[in-house]
Design a protein around this motif. Sequence first.
Motif, short mmCIF file in Angstrom:
data_model
loop_
_atom_site.label_atom_id
_atom_site.label_comp_id
_atom_site.label_asym_id
_atom_site.label_seq_id
_atom_site.Cartn_x
_atom_site.Cartn_y
_atom_site.Cartn_z
N ARG A 139 72.32 32.66 66.28
CA ARG A 139 71.52 31.79 66.57
C ARG A 139 70.46 32.69 66.94
NH1 ARG A 139 73.61 26.08 65.54
NH2 ARG A 139 74.46 26.69 63.26
N ILE A 140 70.85 32.96 68.26
CA ILE A 140 70.06 33.42 69.12
C ILE A 140 69.19 34.95 68.61
CG2 ILE A 140 69.21 35.30 71.16
CD1 ILE A 140 69.48 31.77 71.38
N GLY A 141 69.65 35.51 68.01
CA GLY A 141 69.03 37.57 67.12
C GLY A 141 67.87 36.51 65.89
N LEU A 142 68.66 35.08 65.58
CA LEU A 142 67.19 35.03 64.49
C LEU A 142 66.33 34.65 64.91
CD1 LEU A 142 69.80 33.38 61.52
CD2 LEU A 142 68.88 35.44 61.45
N ALA A 143 66.21 33.25 65.71
CA ALA A 143 65.04 33.50 66.60
C ALA A 143 64.49 34.18 67.61
CB ALA A 143 65.45 32.49 68.29
N LYS A 144 65.20 35.64 68.20
CA LYS A 144 64.77 36.04 68.31
C LYS A 144 63.72 37.23 67.54
CE LYS A 144 66.72 36.97 72.82
NZ LYS A 144 67.59 38.15 73.49
N SER A 145 63.91 37.37 66.53
CA SER A 145 63.61 38.13 65.28
C SER A 145 62.28 37.46 64.86
CB SER A 145 64.41 38.53 64.03
OG SER A 145 64.31 38.75 62.86
N ALA A 146 62.91 36.14 64.32
CA ALA A 146 61.37 34.92 64.21
C ALA A 146 60.77 35.47 64.83
CB ALA A 146 62.18 33.27 63.82
N GLN A 147 60.44 35.34 66.44
CA GLN A 147 58.98 35.44 67.40
C GLN A 147 58.57 36.96 67.11
OE1 GLN A 147 60.94 34.67 71.65
NE2 GLN A 147 60.47 32.56 71.27
N SER A 148 59.51 37.65 67.36
CA SER A 148 59.01 39.12 66.45
C SER A 148 58.09 39.34 65.57
CB SER A 148 60.19 40.09 66.86
OG SER A 148 60.31 40.84 67.90
N GLU A 149 58.11 38.86 64.55
CA GLU A 149 57.64 38.60 63.58
C GLU A 149 56.84 37.68 63.80
OE1 GLU A 149 58.41 37.61 58.56
OE2 GLU A 149 59.86 37.79 60.12
N TRP A 150 57.19 36.72 64.11
CA TRP A 150 55.58 35.98 64.96
C TRP A 150 53.95 36.06 65.07
CZ3 TRP A 150 55.33 29.70 63.29
CH2 TRP A 150 53.88 29.54 64.29
N LYS A 151 54.36 37.04 66.10
CA LYS A 151 53.86 37.75 67.04
C LYS A 151 52.65 39.43 65.63
CE LYS A 151 56.15 38.04 71.15
NZ LYS A 151 56.83 38.58 72.30
N ARG A 152 53.61 39.82 64.80
CA ARG A 152 53.09 40.72 64.66
C ARG A 152 52.14 39.73 62.78
NH1 ARG A 152 58.02 42.21 64.66
NH2 ARG A 152 58.37 41.85 62.67
N LEU A 153 52.24 38.45 62.79
CA LEU A 153 51.44 37.87 61.65
C LEU A 153 50.05 38.05 62.65
CD1 LEU A 153 53.71 35.38 60.47
CD2 LEU A 153 52.69 37.46 59.02
N PRO A 154 48.87 37.64 61.42
CA PRO A 154 47.39 36.98 62.08
C PRO A 154 47.62 35.88 62.75
CG PRO A 154 47.65 38.24 59.81
CD PRO A 154 49.53 38.35 60.03
N ARG A 155 46.11 36.16 63.42
CA ARG A 155 46.22 33.80 64.04
C ARG A 155 45.30 33.56 63.19
NH1 ARG A 155 47.96 34.00 69.09
NH2 ARG A 155 46.56 32.35 69.50
N GLY A 156 46.13 32.22 62.99
CA GLY A 156 45.15 31.48 62.43
C GLY A 156 44.34 30.93 64.03
N THR A 157 43.15 29.18 63.41
CA THR A 157 42.30 28.97 64.42
C THR A 157 43.51 28.95 65.82
OG1 THR A 157 42.98 26.77 63.78
CG2 THR A 157 41.11 28.27 63.20
N ARG A 158 42.43 27.90 66.62
CA ARG A 158 42.81 27.45 67.97
C ARG A 158 44.27 26.73 67.86
NH1 ARG A 158 43.04 29.13 73.58
NH2 ARG A 158 40.85 29.94 72.90
N GLU A 159 43.58 25.48 67.10
CA GLU A 159 43.91 24.81 67.18
C GLU A 159 45.53 24.21 66.46
OE1 GLU A 159 41.06 24.65 65.88
OE2 GLU A 159 40.22 23.86 68.25
N GLN A 160 45.34 25.62 65.57
CA GLN A 160 46.45 26.11 63.91
C GLN A 160 47.82 26.31 64.56
OE1 GLN A 160 44.04 27.62 61.34
NE2 GLN A 160 43.88 25.93 60.02
N GLU A 161 47.29 27.61 65.80
CA GLU A 161 48.08 28.34 66.71
C GLU A 161 48.69 27.91 67.07
OE1 GLU A 161 49.37 31.62 65.92
OE2 GLU A 161 47.86 31.17 64.32
N ASN A 162 47.82 26.97 67.20
CA ASN A 162 49.40 25.52 68.71
C ASN A 162 50.21 24.41 67.82
OD1 ASN A 162 47.26 26.19 70.99
ND2 ASN A 162 46.22 25.36 71.32
N ALA A 163 49.99 23.76 67.03
CA ALA A 163 50.39 22.88 66.25
C ALA A 163 51.05 24.11 65.51
CB ALA A 163 49.79 21.93 65.19
N LEU A 164 51.26 25.13 65.42
CA LEU A 164 52.58 25.98 64.78
C LEU A 164 53.13 26.28 65.93
CD1 LEU A 164 50.76 27.57 61.90
CD2 LEU A 164 52.00 25.75 61.68
N TRP A 165 52.56 27.11 67.02
CA TRP A 165 53.67 27.28 67.56
C TRP A 165 54.24 26.45 68.56
CZ3 TRP A 165 55.17 31.62 69.65
CH2 TRP A 165 56.45 31.72 71.34
#
Length: 882
Positions: free
Chosen positions: A589-615
Amino acid sequence: MKLFGLLRKPEWEHANPERRARAVARSDEPALTAKLPELAQADPAPAVRIAALARVDDLSLLERRLRGEREPDVAAAARSRLNELLGGKQPAEGAEALVGQLLDDPLLQTLAGSAATAGIRRAALERIDKPGLWLERCQVDPDPALRRWALERIDDPDALARIAESVRKRDKRLARAAREKFEALGVAAGDPAALRRRALELGEQFGQLSRQLPDDRDARQQALLADWAALRPRVDADLQRRIDGAAAMAEAALAGARGDLVRTAPPQPDNADEPESPATTANTAPDPAAQLRALAERLPPAEQGDALAVLDRLEAELAALSPTPPAGEVRAVLEQIHARRRDIRQREAAVQRAEQAEAWKEASRAFEAALDAGHPGPAREARERCAPLATTPAQHRELTGLDARLAELERWQRWSGSKARQRLCDEAAELAGSGLHPDALATRLRELQEEWARLDTIDGDAAPGPEHGLTRRFRALCGRAIAPARAYFAKRESLRRERAESVDELLARSEALPEGEALRALRQDIAGALRDLDSVPPAQRGEYGRRLRERLQAIDAAQATAREAAVLDKRRLLARLRRDLGAAEPAARIGLAKSAQSEWKRLPRGTREQENALWSELRELVDPLFAGERERSAEREAQQAAQRQAAQAILDELAALVDAEPERLLHAPAHLEQLQARWRALPLEAEAPARPARGGRPMPRRAAQHPMQARFDRLQAQLEAAMAAAERQREAVTIEALCEAGALLDARDAASSGAEREGLQAQLEALPLAGEDRSALCARLEGDSLDALDGQEVERLVVGAELYASADSPAESATLRREAQMQRLAAKLEGGTEAPAEQQLRQLLRELQGRPLQRPDTRAEAIRRWRRAWDALTTGGAGRAP
């Protein structure tokens, strides 16, 4: 020295901010001038930014610095520079538009009160919602149009009254407008006094209409009747009757002017609206004498404001009386009306003369004050206002005297103006070759030209024309001074054209919008071009600004669409992560979480409010996993810390042994074996779990090794070297004691007295002999009688030592050395083994020292040769015989 000067950085690039600030404030080098905008925005030192802002002329840059600067001192410098540029007599192009965008209230208030141009002051006032400031500018601003504009924004009756009172002598139009607005507000509010003043004003206007009969009298009458119809229900009955009479008089006068016959009905009583009974109407006949008496009693006093209007109305009523009264009585009443009209007009004439005299007094005082101040321009203006008011001989004489003073002042002014123009010519001549920066040179020339124009304004008609010699000389000197800078201005214009071409290229490139990082980079380029529009030709800045802003809007729309897509992608990622975490093993599970975080950083960003909620949603999924991993890591760290502490204790003991005294090092091998055993017994540090690769598959572990093993090996090697050195030192001491023992034994054996023998015996016992050496010398030490060695035996022992050490022997011992060599070779051929060379040499020394010599004096030479053989063996010898 020239080479060093070329290699040295300029002062404005020095590391010391104080030196940079001084250079930016004082240097006129073109390279620095070109970098001033960059220094004003990007230099890390506030003092440097302040110095650069004091020399920047770009209004847009200064406004951005004032709006975005966090340092109060730097913002104050930008505000001061903007005030200097916007508040001058000739603000730059686009200054009013910039003021219309300012957000800095202190700067706006300063510009509203002290800017030299009315446009800047009005633009600043439009940005400020302060009635107190509007009131102040309405009273003291030098521009009449701006004063009227400020008056339109003021709705407070008290403020309007103050304005009307304060400007009544300086600006009669403004004072009248303020009074009219004050009255209008009072009428709208229902103030009885205001309503009465408005009604009386309408009555006065009805009277003027009946007396003057202007060309537009019908239209004016209709307008007055409409105003009176709206006002009539709001005033009392007496005032209604009074104004109704004035309106009737005006109607009669206008009807007479048109040739119509109008019969004006007498004033009706208060109950005129009630119909009279037929009997009363039939039996009542008008009495002409009574009508004349009633009309005469209504003659108004001369002090009444609408007295002339009332008289005109009474005269019209007199002409309309029916039946017609006797002519004599009518003439008597007419004479009374005419006499009262003459009194009124005489009174008005007296008032007009008094007002004219007061106006003359004020105008003459202003004329005289301007002459006393020595200002020809204001004096001429005061003279123009004063001349029409001079009607009496005394006033004409006073005006003639003032005119003489004005002529004298103008002569002096022409003389001083000629001197001032000569000074301006000299200053223009000094500018040629002065080395000033082209912008500073152009500014100075512009100031000189403005001062020349000011002198022309002051001199008026007496100013020298364009063909005057002094004027032509001034123009020639200005042209000569600006000539060297024309190349600079041409170069700047060329750079501006190049910059315009780059903006065109950027606009063309932005027609097709890219995606991702390229879109963000394009937006940054367009925003940078918009900020640097001051580097393009001024005529194109507005169009470029509009087009760049349009492209920014298009990019913002595209980025908004991209942000929406990014939000959808991240929601998909969250859904997939929830599914995978539910199905994965705990270790993966740790590997899956880290992989998801890495993929998250590569994705484009939304607005500040949307990013905060999704994060936050992502954190809810991965934080518990990382918290558990941190707890396990902390446990492993604690175990590793305990293990490192135990290892460190062993290393500390080992390091202490390395630094121990030589005596202790001789007994260190046992301690070292103990430490080695303890080190081998140490467990390795707690191993981290296998690192999961992408997809949850574990990666193989590397071979475990104690992290302090290298240090232990190093300290162990150092200890072994120290032990070897201590052993060598001990061996050298025992060898030296063994070498000394033979001579001491010889001296003891040869001693004649018991005391000497005891002293030598004590020295022998004190020698640090090794155990084997002392055993070999035991017989001699105890005083046993032994056979003495002859010279042949001594030589054999010494040659044997030289042979084992591969040292050279004397020529006379060559035969003995060959024999010894043959014996050693025979022993080897028979399969015998021999001890190491060091032991052989030491055994030969024991045999030499353990027996007395037939010739004790040869012991020293034998010991010397043995020492040479020992040194050859221990320092450079081979250790075995050839």
